[in-house]
Design a protein around this motif. Structure first.
Motif, mmCIF file in Angstrom:
data_model
loop_
_atom_site.group_PDB
_atom_site.id
_atom_site.type_symbol
_atom_site.label_atom_id
_atom_site.label_comp_id
_atom_site.label_asym_id
_atom_site.label_seq_id
_atom_site.Cartn_x
_atom_site.Cartn_y
_atom_site.Cartn_z
ATOM 1 N N ARG A 192 0.957 -1.229 -0.012
ATOM 2 C CA ARG A 192 0.043 0.149 -0.070
ATOM 3 C C ARG A 192 0.842 1.261 -0.126
ATOM 4 N N LEU A 193 1.964 1.157 0.772
ATOM 5 C CA LEU A 193 3.053 2.392 0.939
ATOM 6 C C LEU A 193 3.434 2.737 -0.473
ATOM 7 N N GLY A 194 3.949 1.612 -1.153
ATOM 8 C CA GLY A 194 4.510 1.731 -2.436
ATOM 9 C C GLY A 194 3.550 2.304 -3.737
ATOM 10 N N VAL A 195 2.071 1.852 -3.507
ATOM 11 C CA VAL A 195 1.308 2.469 -4.230
ATOM 12 C C VAL A 195 0.795 3.792 -4.040
ATOM 13 N N LEU A 196 0.832 4.219 -2.936
ATOM 14 C CA LEU A 196 0.727 5.789 -2.385
ATOM 15 C C LEU A 196 1.685 6.542 -3.040
ATOM 16 N N ILE A 197 2.921 6.185 -3.130
ATOM 17 C CA ILE A 197 4.119 7.018 -3.664
ATOM 18 C C ILE A 197 3.964 6.669 -5.329
ATOM 19 N N GLY A 198 3.221 5.875 -5.561
ATOM 20 C CA GLY A 198 3.186 5.832 -7.217
ATOM 21 C C GLY A 198 3.736 4.722 -7.876
ATOM 22 N N LEU A 199 4.432 3.654 -7.131
ATOM 23 C CA LEU A 199 4.922 2.431 -7.612
ATOM 24 C C LEU A 199 3.833 1.573 -8.151
ATOM 25 N N GLU A 243 1.810 -1.401 -8.536
ATOM 26 C CA GLU A 243 1.177 -2.361 -7.431
ATOM 27 C C GLU A 243 1.887 -3.862 -7.586
ATOM 28 N N GLY A 244 2.319 -4.131 -8.617
ATOM 29 C CA GLY A 244 2.853 -5.459 -8.897
ATOM 30 C C GLY A 244 4.397 -5.631 -8.212
ATOM 31 N N SER A 268 5.464 -3.822 -3.065
ATOM 32 C CA SER A 268 5.966 -4.477 -1.874
ATOM 33 C C SER A 268 7.606 -4.913 -2.036
ATOM 34 N N ALA A 269 7.982 -5.192 -3.289
ATOM 35 C CA ALA A 269 9.207 -5.803 -3.043
ATOM 36 C C ALA A 269 10.211 -4.598 -3.014
ATOM 37 N N ARG A 270 9.769 -3.610 -3.810
ATOM 38 C CA ARG A 270 10.447 -2.277 -3.738
ATOM 39 C C ARG A 270 10.676 -1.768 -2.268
ATOM 40 N N ILE A 271 9.696 -1.633 -1.540
ATOM 41 C CA ILE A 271 9.622 -1.074 -0.295
ATOM 42 C C ILE A 271 10.522 -1.852 0.703
#
Length: 95
Positions: A14-21, A23-24, A27-30
């Motif tokens: 969810r954090l990743g999506v909030l910053i524009g990453l 969705e797929g 999670s891995a990036r965060i």
């Protein structure tokens, strides 16, 4: 960063999506940012801080204590910050 994310009650994806990453991969990036495998660019760090409601400086602290001071002080008024700064300067004076 993990502590701030958990405190905000956000899962990694969810954090990743909030910053524009995407969705797929969010999670891995965060996760890579949290473990220190990768360091986010400063713009991404600013976006993360905004999503978490904390100052970006939090991510660059050299100690947990300094990070805690930044978290506790970022909501203070200017007058309160001036008082805290005066108190810190007074602590540094030789006794």
């Amino acid at each position: 960063m993990r502590t701030a994310r958990i405190r905000a009650g956000l899962p990694q994806d969810r954090l990743g999506v909030l910053i524009g990453l995407d969705e797929g991969c969010s999670s891995a990036r965060i996760s890579r940012y949290e473990t220190g495998t990768h360091e986010p660019p400063f713009e991404t760090a600013k976006n993360l801080a905004a999503a978490l409601g904390i100052p970006a400086a939090y991510f660059y602290c050299v100690s947990d204590e300094l990070a805690d001071i930044i978290l506790e002080s970022h909501c203070l008024s200017v007058e309160e910050l001036v008082s805290v700064l005066a108190w810190i300067r007074d602590l540094k004076q030789p006794k």
